[in-house]
Design an enzyme around this catalytic site. Structure first.
Site, PDB file in Angstrom:
ATOM      1  N   GLU A   1      -8.883   8.790  24.694  1.00  0.00           N
ATOM      2  CA  GLU A   1      -8.060   9.338  24.700  1.00  0.00           C
ATOM      3  C   GLU A   1      -7.666  10.913  24.990  1.00  0.00           C
ATOM      4  OE1 GLU A   1      -4.923   9.195  22.206  1.00  0.00           O
ATOM      5  OE2 GLU A   1      -5.632   6.424  21.912  1.00  0.00           O
TER       6      GLU A   1
ATOM      7  N   THR B   1     -14.940  15.177  32.223  1.00  0.00           N
ATOM      8  CA  THR B   1     -13.842  16.243  32.805  1.00  0.00           C
ATOM      9  C   THR B   1     -14.709  17.888  32.548  1.00  0.00           C
ATOM     10  OG1 THR B   1     -12.346  17.474  31.799  1.00  0.00           O
ATOM     11  CG2 THR B   1     -12.967  16.413  29.391  1.00  0.00           C
ATOM     12  N   ASP B   2     -13.806  18.329  33.330  1.00  0.00           N
ATOM     13  CA  ASP B   2     -14.970  19.640  33.556  1.00  0.00           C
ATOM     14  C   ASP B   2     -14.572  20.727  32.159  1.00  0.00           C
ATOM     15  OD1 ASP B   2     -11.960  20.247  33.933  1.00  0.00           O
ATOM     16  OD2 ASP B   2     -11.652  21.474  35.845  1.00  0.00           O
ATOM     17  N   GLU B   3     -13.538  20.198  31.584  1.00  0.00           N
ATOM     18  CA  GLU B   3     -13.170  20.512  30.474  1.00  0.00           C
ATOM     19  C   GLU B   3     -14.374  21.149  29.414  1.00  0.00           C
ATOM     20  OE1 GLU B   3      -9.574  19.788  28.516  1.00  0.00           O
ATOM     21  OE2 GLU B   3      -8.673  19.964  30.140  1.00  0.00           O
TER      22      GLU B   3
ATOM     23  N   TYR C   1     -10.314  17.597  21.668  1.00  0.00           N
ATOM     24  CA  TYR C   1     -10.270  16.751  23.123  1.00  0.00           C
ATOM     25  C   TYR C   1     -11.758  17.221  23.974  1.00  0.00           C
ATOM     26  CZ  TYR C   1     -10.028  14.594  28.384  1.00  0.00           C
ATOM     27  OH  TYR C   1      -9.988  14.527  29.096  1.00  0.00           O
TER      28      TYR C   1
ATOM     29  N   SER D   1     -15.064  16.603  21.736  1.00  0.00           N
ATOM     30  CA  SER D   1     -15.273  14.659  22.198  1.00  0.00           C
ATOM     31  C   SER D   1     -16.114  14.464  23.554  1.00  0.00           C
ATOM     32  CB  SER D   1     -14.026  14.231  21.560  1.00  0.00           C
ATOM     33  OG  SER D   1     -13.016  14.261  22.187  1.00  0.00           O
ATOM     34  N   LYS D   2     -15.352  14.893  24.754  1.00  0.00           N
ATOM     35  CA  LYS D   2     -15.801  14.465  25.448  1.00  0.00           C
ATOM     36  C   LYS D   2     -17.261  15.124  25.833  1.00  0.00           C
ATOM     37  CE  LYS D   2     -14.282  12.390  28.589  1.00  0.00           C
ATOM     38  NZ  LYS D   2     -13.593  10.811  28.993  1.00  0.00           N
TER      39      LYS D   2
ATOM     40  N   ASN E   1      -8.060  18.522  36.847  1.00  0.00           N
ATOM     41  CA  ASN E   1      -7.108  18.014  36.805  1.00  0.00           C
ATOM     42  C   ASN E   1      -7.119  17.398  37.725  1.00  0.00           C
ATOM     43  OD1 ASN E   1      -7.076  19.983  35.242  1.00  0.00           O
ATOM     44  ND2 ASN E   1      -4.837  19.633  34.614  1.00  0.00           N
TER      45      ASN E   1
ATOM     46  N   LEU F   1       1.249  17.773  32.695  1.00  0.00           N
ATOM     47  CA  LEU F   1       1.762  18.617  33.440  1.00  0.00           C
ATOM     48  C   LEU F   1       3.156  18.086  34.488  1.00  0.00           C
ATOM     49  CD1 LEU F   1       3.142  22.112  33.236  1.00  0.00           C
ATOM     50  CD2 LEU F   1       1.355  21.979  35.415  1.00  0.00           C
TER      51      LEU F   1
HETATM   52  P1  NAD Z   1      -4.826   8.268  30.071  1.00  0.00           P
HETATM   53  O1  NAD Z   1      -4.786   8.482  28.505  1.00  0.00           O
HETATM   54  O2  NAD Z   1      -3.665   7.647  30.931  1.00  0.00           O
HETATM   55  O3  NAD Z   1      -5.837   6.732  30.105  1.00  0.00           O
HETATM   56  C1  NAD Z   1      -7.053   6.034  29.172  1.00  0.00           C
HETATM   57  C2  NAD Z   1      -6.954   4.477  28.673  1.00  0.00           C
HETATM   58  O4  NAD Z   1      -7.696   4.109  28.076  1.00  0.00           O
HETATM   59  C3  NAD Z   1      -5.309   3.704  28.187  1.00  0.00           C
HETATM   60  O5  NAD Z   1      -5.385   3.116  29.173  1.00  0.00           O
HETATM   61  C4  NAD Z   1      -5.553   3.501  26.714  1.00  0.00           C
HETATM   62  O6  NAD Z   1      -4.921   2.249  26.906  1.00  0.00           O
HETATM   63  C5  NAD Z   1      -6.959   3.040  27.138  1.00  0.00           C
HETATM   64  N1  NAD Z   1      -7.951   3.476  25.586  1.00  0.00           N
HETATM   65  C6  NAD Z   1      -8.030   4.383  24.419  1.00  0.00           C
HETATM   66  N2  NAD Z   1      -8.404   4.261  24.148  1.00  0.00           N
HETATM   67  C7  NAD Z   1      -9.248   2.996  23.869  1.00  0.00           C
HETATM   68  C8  NAD Z   1     -10.202   2.321  23.213  1.00  0.00           C
HETATM   69  N3  NAD Z   1     -10.944   2.623  22.054  1.00  0.00           N
HETATM   70  N4  NAD Z   1     -10.415   0.923  23.901  1.00  0.00           N
HETATM   71  C9  NAD Z   1     -10.027   0.704  25.130  1.00  0.00           C
HETATM   72  N5  NAD Z   1      -9.399   1.616  25.492  1.00  0.00           N
HETATM   73  C10 NAD Z   1      -8.771   2.336  25.111  1.00  0.00           C
HETATM   74  O7  NAD Z   1      -6.528   8.695  31.324  1.00  0.00           O
HETATM   75  P2  NAD Z   1      -6.500   9.261  31.645  1.00  0.00           P
HETATM   76  O8  NAD Z   1      -5.564  10.516  32.100  1.00  0.00           O
HETATM   77  O9  NAD Z   1      -6.519   8.127  32.941  1.00  0.00           O
HETATM   78  O10 NAD Z   1      -8.475   9.571  31.777  1.00  0.00           O
HETATM   79  C11 NAD Z   1      -8.769   8.872  32.135  1.00  0.00           C
HETATM   80  C12 NAD Z   1     -10.189   9.325  31.697  1.00  0.00           C
HETATM   81  O11 NAD Z   1     -10.827   9.899  32.430  1.00  0.00           O
HETATM   82  C13 NAD Z   1     -10.915   9.872  30.147  1.00  0.00           C
HETATM   83  O12 NAD Z   1     -12.332   9.653  30.258  1.00  0.00           O
HETATM   84  C14 NAD Z   1     -10.712  11.604  31.118  1.00  0.00           C
HETATM   85  O13 NAD Z   1     -11.313  12.190  29.853  1.00  0.00           O
HETATM   86  C15 NAD Z   1     -10.935  11.608  32.110  1.00  0.00           C
HETATM   87  N6  NAD Z   1     -10.662  12.743  32.769  1.00  0.00           N
HETATM   88  C16 NAD Z   1      -9.059  12.892  32.721  1.00  0.00           C
HETATM   89  C17 NAD Z   1      -8.238  13.709  33.740  1.00  0.00           C
HETATM   90  C18 NAD Z   1      -7.547  13.666  34.362  1.00  0.00           C
HETATM   91  O14 NAD Z   1      -7.053  14.476  34.826  1.00  0.00           O
HETATM   92  N7  NAD Z   1      -6.457  12.477  34.216  1.00  0.00           N
HETATM   93  C19 NAD Z   1      -9.584  14.583  34.329  1.00  0.00           C
HETATM   94  C20 NAD Z   1     -10.718  14.086  34.202  1.00  0.00           C
HETATM   95  C21 NAD Z   1     -11.987  13.393  33.401  1.00  0.00           C
HETATM   96  O1  DAU Z   2      -9.080  19.466  33.429  1.00  0.00           O
HETATM   97  C1  DAU Z   2      -9.812  17.716  33.013  1.00  0.00           C
HETATM   98  C2  DAU Z   2      -7.988  17.668  31.528  1.00  0.00           C
HETATM   99  O2  DAU Z   2      -7.208  18.203  32.753  1.00  0.00           O
HETATM  100  C3  DAU Z   2      -8.785  16.121  31.614  1.00  0.00           C
HETATM  101  O3  DAU Z   2      -9.876  16.055  31.537  1.00  0.00           O
HETATM  102  C4  DAU Z   2      -7.325  15.692  30.737  1.00  0.00           C
HETATM  103  O4  DAU Z   2      -7.987  14.644  30.140  1.00  0.00           O
HETATM  104  C5  DAU Z   2      -6.016  16.272  31.193  1.00  0.00           C
HETATM  105  O5  DAU Z   2      -5.185  16.116  30.592  1.00  0.00           O
HETATM  106  C6  DAU Z   2      -6.352  17.552  32.016  1.00  0.00           C
HETATM  107  O6  DAU Z   2      -6.016  18.720  30.904  1.00  0.00           O
HETATM  108  P1  DAU Z   2      -5.500  19.599  30.620  1.00  0.00           P
HETATM  109  O7  DAU Z   2      -4.988  20.295  29.320  1.00  0.00           O
HETATM  110  O8  DAU Z   2      -5.733  20.376  31.603  1.00  0.00           O
HETATM  111  O9  DAU Z   2      -3.789  19.187  31.345  1.00  0.00           O
HETATM  112  P2  DAU Z   2      -1.986  19.077  30.712  1.00  0.00           P
HETATM  113  O10 DAU Z   2      -1.266  18.265  31.654  1.00  0.00           O
HETATM  114  O11 DAU Z   2      -1.477  18.661  29.304  1.00  0.00           O
HETATM  115  O12 DAU Z   2      -2.220  20.924  31.489  1.00  0.00           O
HETATM  116  C7  DAU Z   2      -2.159  21.577  32.533  1.00  0.00           C
HETATM  117  C8  DAU Z   2      -1.408  23.124  32.177  1.00  0.00           C
HETATM  118  O13 DAU Z   2      -0.418  22.602  32.462  1.00  0.00           O
HETATM  119  C9  DAU Z   2      -2.540  23.451  30.916  1.00  0.00           C
HETATM  120  O14 DAU Z   2      -2.527  25.088  31.232  1.00  0.00           O
HETATM  121  C10 DAU Z   2      -1.091  23.769  29.697  1.00  0.00           C
HETATM  122  C11 DAU Z   2       0.159  23.583  30.959  1.00  0.00           C
HETATM  123  N1  DAU Z   2       1.694  23.089  29.957  1.00  0.00           N
HETATM  124  C12 DAU Z   2       0.953  21.307  30.042  1.00  0.00           C
HETATM  125  C13 DAU Z   2       2.536  20.776  29.332  1.00  0.00           C
HETATM  126  C14 DAU Z   2       1.808  19.405  29.115  1.00  0.00           C
HETATM  127  C15 DAU Z   2       2.796  23.423  29.911  1.00  0.00           C
HETATM  128  O15 DAU Z   2       2.570  24.962  30.287  1.00  0.00           O
HETATM  129  N2  DAU Z   2       3.555  22.946  29.666  1.00  0.00           N
HETATM  130  C16 DAU Z   2       3.318  21.628  28.717  1.00  0.00           C
HETATM  131  O16 DAU Z   2       4.688  21.014  29.105  1.00  0.00           O
END
Ligand code: NAD
Ligand code: DAU
Length: 351
Positions: A85, A130-132, A155, A158-159, A184, A195
């Site tokens: 998630e 993640t960097d979070e 979130y 949990s990571k 991000n 975002l």
């Molecule tokens: P996403 O939410 O787009 O995709 C998550 C995928 O995992 C989906 O396909 C979902 O169906 C699947 N999934 C969820 N629960 C599952 C389960 N129990 N079993 C099997 N599959 C399951 O996520 P994303 O943005 O592609 O991120 C992927 C990974 O990278 C995550 O672990 C996230 O923490 C990490 N990450 C994301 C970002 C970012 O900016 N998006 C940055 C750093 C790290």
């Molecule tokens: O840093 C890595 C992380 O980046 C990943 O681990 C996460 O999975 C990914 O979702 C992302 O987290 P953020 O919370 O940084 O991303 P998000 O796109 O939700 O938000 C980016 C910034 O924009 C944050 O400061 C919140 C702000 N925001 C976000 C949304 C959705 C807004 O101002 N308005 C919005 O509607």
């Protein structure tokens, strides 16, 4: 041929990673295990569905029997754990699913991986994190691999928990594990709760652009393909038990980023039908609870050890991303279905 078990491969980064492995390399076979949550979309991989090097398995990373059977049957050389998630706002309103998938699910994967290795198989486990996990920065400084964990959202916590388990499984059982902590991501196929795609899709429809708080929070943006190339390299070439920070050297305040998107859309499409610039849609809304102020990655270690550097600057990456969303409006309309509308109402109407 090396076999890679990718979990969460129907999501944003996972689907880009699988596309890269199959399009740019000839010696990988990919098993994609995904439970298809709201964020998992089979349409993200339509063009490779028929590739003989690709197999989709519908299932949950928390299902021990299924993972055991899969490892026995497919004998992967690598496991890359994306499944999670991933949206911070959803973790604030409903943390339970984050504990279940991100912590218990990763634990289940590790247990199955441990049994597989104990039975004599050679395999590496890469945890995509993640960097979070490092918490929030002030105006100065960077996250290093040595920065203590200090997660602030359910979130991020949990990571962080999952990362600790991965580290412990190496230390205790001498398993071959790796962890990456990335900033991000943005690019094609990102679900429009995040975002950038949220702002693009709202701006296309002339809807409000909801910026949290004062819009001055800073994120360090990385084009998704750059992240995927880093992951392939770490998976293949890193020494066991390494951790790597991955980032784009692209820090920007949210408000500046949203203005950049608006200006680019105005240039391409002209102003809104009533003649206004899209920037006028920007609406400051109530802040995210516990909102982290700034993230910034120091990515020197991966550069020095493995030669990886980001290739895509933010302006170019943003243009490519906008191109993709403009060319794929059917994809966008399909993912913004009834459940998305309900999510949007619940998340934004009361802000
Ligand atoms: P996403 O939410 O787009 O995709 C998550 C995928 O995992 C989906 O396909 C979902 O169906 C699947 N999934 C969820 N629960 C599952 C389960 N129990 N079993 C099997 N599959 C399951 O996520 P994303 O943005 O592609 O991120 C992927 C990974 O990278 C995550 O672990 C996230 O923490 C990490 N990450 C994301 C970002 C970012 O900016 N998006 C940055 C750093 C790290
Ligand atoms: O840093 C890595 C992380 O980046 C990943 O681990 C996460 O999975 C990914 O979702 C992302 O987290 P953020 O919370 O940084 O991303 P998000 O796109 O939700 O938000 C980016 C910034 O924009 C944050 O400061 C919140 C702000 N925001 C976000 C949304 C959705 C807004 O101002 N308005 C919005 O509607």
């Amino acid at each position: 041929m090396k076999t890679i078990l990718v979990t969460g491969g129907l999501g944003f980064i996972g689907s880009n990673f699988i596309r890269l492995l199959l399009n740019d390399f000839s010696d990988y076979k990919v098993i994609n295990l995904d439970t298809v949550t709201y964020a998992g979309n089979p349409k993200n991989l339509t063009e490779i569905e028929t590739d003989s090097r690709y197999l989709f398995v519908h299932g949950d990373i928390g299902n021990r029997d299924l993972i055991d059977d899969l490892l026995k049957r497919e004998k992967p050389d690598f496991i890359v754990n994306f499944a999670a998630e991933s949206h911070v706002d959803r973790s604030i309103t409903g943390p339970a699913a984050f504990i279940e998938t991100n912590i218990v699910g990763t634990f289940t994967m590790l247990e199955s991986f441990r049994a597989y290795c104990t039975a004599g198989h050679k395999c590496r486990f890469l945890q995509v994190s993640t960097d979070e996990v490092y918490g929030s920065l002030g105006t100065e400084g960077y996250f290093f691999e040595t920065t203590p964990y200090s997660p602030n959202s359910p979130y991020a916590a949990s990571k962080a928990s999952a990362d600790h388990l991965v580290r412990a499984y190496h230390h205790t059982y001498k398993l071959d594990t790796l962890i990456t902590n990335c900033s991000n991501n943005y690019g094609p196929y990102q679900f429009p709760e995040k975002l950038i795609p949220l702002m693009i899709s709202n701006a296309l429809e002339g809807r409000d652009l909801p910026v949290y708080g004062d819009g001055k929070n800073i994120r360090d943006w990385l084009y998704v393909e750059d992240h995927c190339r880093a992951l392939e390299l770490v998976m293949r070439a890193a020494k066991t038990n390494e951790t790597y920070n991955i980032g784009g050297h692209n820090e920007m305040e949210n408000i500046e980023l949203v203005k950049l998107l608006c200006r680019s859309l105005d240039r391409r499409l002209g102003p809104l039908p009533d003649g206004r610039a899209r920037e006028t849609l920007i609406t400051f809304v109530g802040d995210r609870q516990g909102h982290d102020q700034r993230y910034a990655i120091d990515a020197e270690k991966i550069k020095n050890d493995l030669g990886w550097e980001p290739q895509t600057d933010l302006v170019k990456g943003m243009e490519m991303t906008i191109d993709w969303y403009l060319d794929n409006q059917e994809w966008l309309n399909q993912v913004r279905d009834g459940s998305y509308q309900k999510y949007y109402q619940e998340m934004y109407d009361k802000r």
